[in-house]
Design an enzyme around this catalytic site. Sequence first.
Site, PDB file in Angstrom:
ATOM      1  N   ASP A  72      35.360 -37.449  22.603  1.00 46.80           N
ATOM      2  CA  ASP A  72      34.550 -37.760  21.876  1.00 46.80           C
ATOM      3  C   ASP A  72      33.162 -36.763  21.454  1.00 46.80           C
ATOM      4  O   ASP A  72      32.756 -36.245  22.168  1.00 46.80           O
ATOM      5  CB  ASP A  72      33.338 -39.029  21.971  1.00 46.80           C
ATOM      6  CG  ASP A  72      32.979 -39.852  20.873  1.00 46.80           C
ATOM      7  OD1 ASP A  72      33.005 -39.128  19.463  1.00 46.80           O
ATOM      8  OD2 ASP A  72      32.012 -40.349  21.184  1.00 46.80           O
TER       9      ASP A  72
ATOM     10  N   ASP B 116      36.357 -36.470  14.818  1.00 45.57           N
ATOM     11  CA  ASP B 116      35.568 -36.241  15.872  1.00 45.57           C
ATOM     12  C   ASP B 116      35.452 -36.667  16.842  1.00 45.57           C
ATOM     13  O   ASP B 116      35.098 -36.630  18.416  1.00 45.57           O
ATOM     14  CB  ASP B 116      34.106 -36.038  16.093  1.00 45.57           C
ATOM     15  CG  ASP B 116      33.730 -37.921  15.491  1.00 45.57           C
ATOM     16  OD1 ASP B 116      34.575 -38.617  14.871  1.00 45.57           O
ATOM     17  OD2 ASP B 116      32.593 -37.857  15.739  1.00 45.57           O
ATOM     18  N   GLU B 117      37.092 -38.035  16.987  1.00 39.21           N
ATOM     19  CA  GLU B 117      37.345 -37.930  18.295  1.00 39.21           C
ATOM     20  C   GLU B 117      38.836 -39.124  17.921  1.00 39.21           C
ATOM     21  O   GLU B 117      39.210 -39.091  16.808  1.00 39.21           O
ATOM     22  CB  GLU B 117      36.091 -39.948  18.793  1.00 39.21           C
ATOM     23  CG  GLU B 117      36.624 -40.593  17.630  1.00 39.21           C
ATOM     24  CD  GLU B 117      35.719 -42.241  18.019  1.00 39.21           C
ATOM     25  OE1 GLU B 117      35.429 -42.518  19.138  1.00 39.21           O
ATOM     26  OE2 GLU B 117      35.175 -42.207  17.453  1.00 39.21           O
TER      27      GLU B 117
END
Length: 369
Positions: A14, A108-109
């Site tokens: 993350d 983003d993860e």
Amino acid sequence: MAFDFPLRKIIHVDMDAFYASVEQMDNPELKGKPLAVGGGSKRGVVSAASYEARKFGVRSAISGFLAKKRCPDLIFVRPRFDRYKEISKQIRTIFYEYTDLVEPLSLDEAYLDVTQNKKGNPSASLIAEEIRAKILKDVGLTASAGISINKFVAKVASDYNKPNGQKTVPPEEVLDFLEALDIRKFYGVGKVTAERMYQLGIFTGKDLKSKDVEFLTEHFGKSGSFYYNVVRGIHLSAVKPNRIAKSVGAERTFSDNLTSEIFMLEKLENIAIELEKRLKKYVISGKTITLKIKYSDFTTQTRSKTISYFISDKSLILETAKELLYQEKLKDSVRLLGISLSNLNTDKKDKQQKTEQKKQISVQLKFKF
């Protein structure tokens, strides 16, 4: 305790305050300052906040007005999604150096299954350290990670040592870790569900574990069995390199509230056009049309209709959306409208994929974390 099902080595990576961190990286003058991406206009909403801004209670999804009230020195920047996608692509390239089993959740993860990896490294924890170091060196951003036996525990663990940290929960510690966990930390338990659990005397994983599956199903429906299993370390969902969409949608927030259905028809037409583009891009169609209405007081209402055949054409989508709009009287002025399509023609593929994954999970793995 030995688990009676096969274990995996899963990493959840993350990125730390991704959008805001990209802006601070590209503009050094913003480093160390409270920053919000989006949200600057009268009707704006914060998309992301830097850690400096979070100290003042600035979070994603709150209004720009409230964010500025909480942090008078807050700096707003316009989102640059093309740039975020570019950086995200660089980060995923690093992931693929270690495994092809990468399941992005957003820009983003992502989940990574490194049970068998390209580096031949038996330690998932060391792999996570390598990946985070490589992202920092090659991209210039920090990332946090969670490492454990399944996606659920890895996801929860990645939030433990943020920013720029990681946490490993090895097999022998999973149950103790989950029992001690605040119920609000359980991935999938939102604010409303947490309040319901509090009313039932469920405050920690241990409290949740004390309830049988019948009790949880009675109070939480289908989610009850999910809660019953995950608190026991059971989450068999495999990392899916090609995640199959459950729904596709488009929505718009308006600069001024709309007070009449007549004013909304043109907006719905534009939304239907955008939705058709997305459906055609991925060759997707569906049977269930859902109209999303967010009122001026920020309450949200959804209205759905399922038809007997698959559609992706904007005119058919719009026709049903109009029907849903006039289904009942609006309770207030409207700040956002959205249309989504679910019950997709990909659902059958998803079921086939899950069947194949279950066949592949057949060997108990020895772990070295």
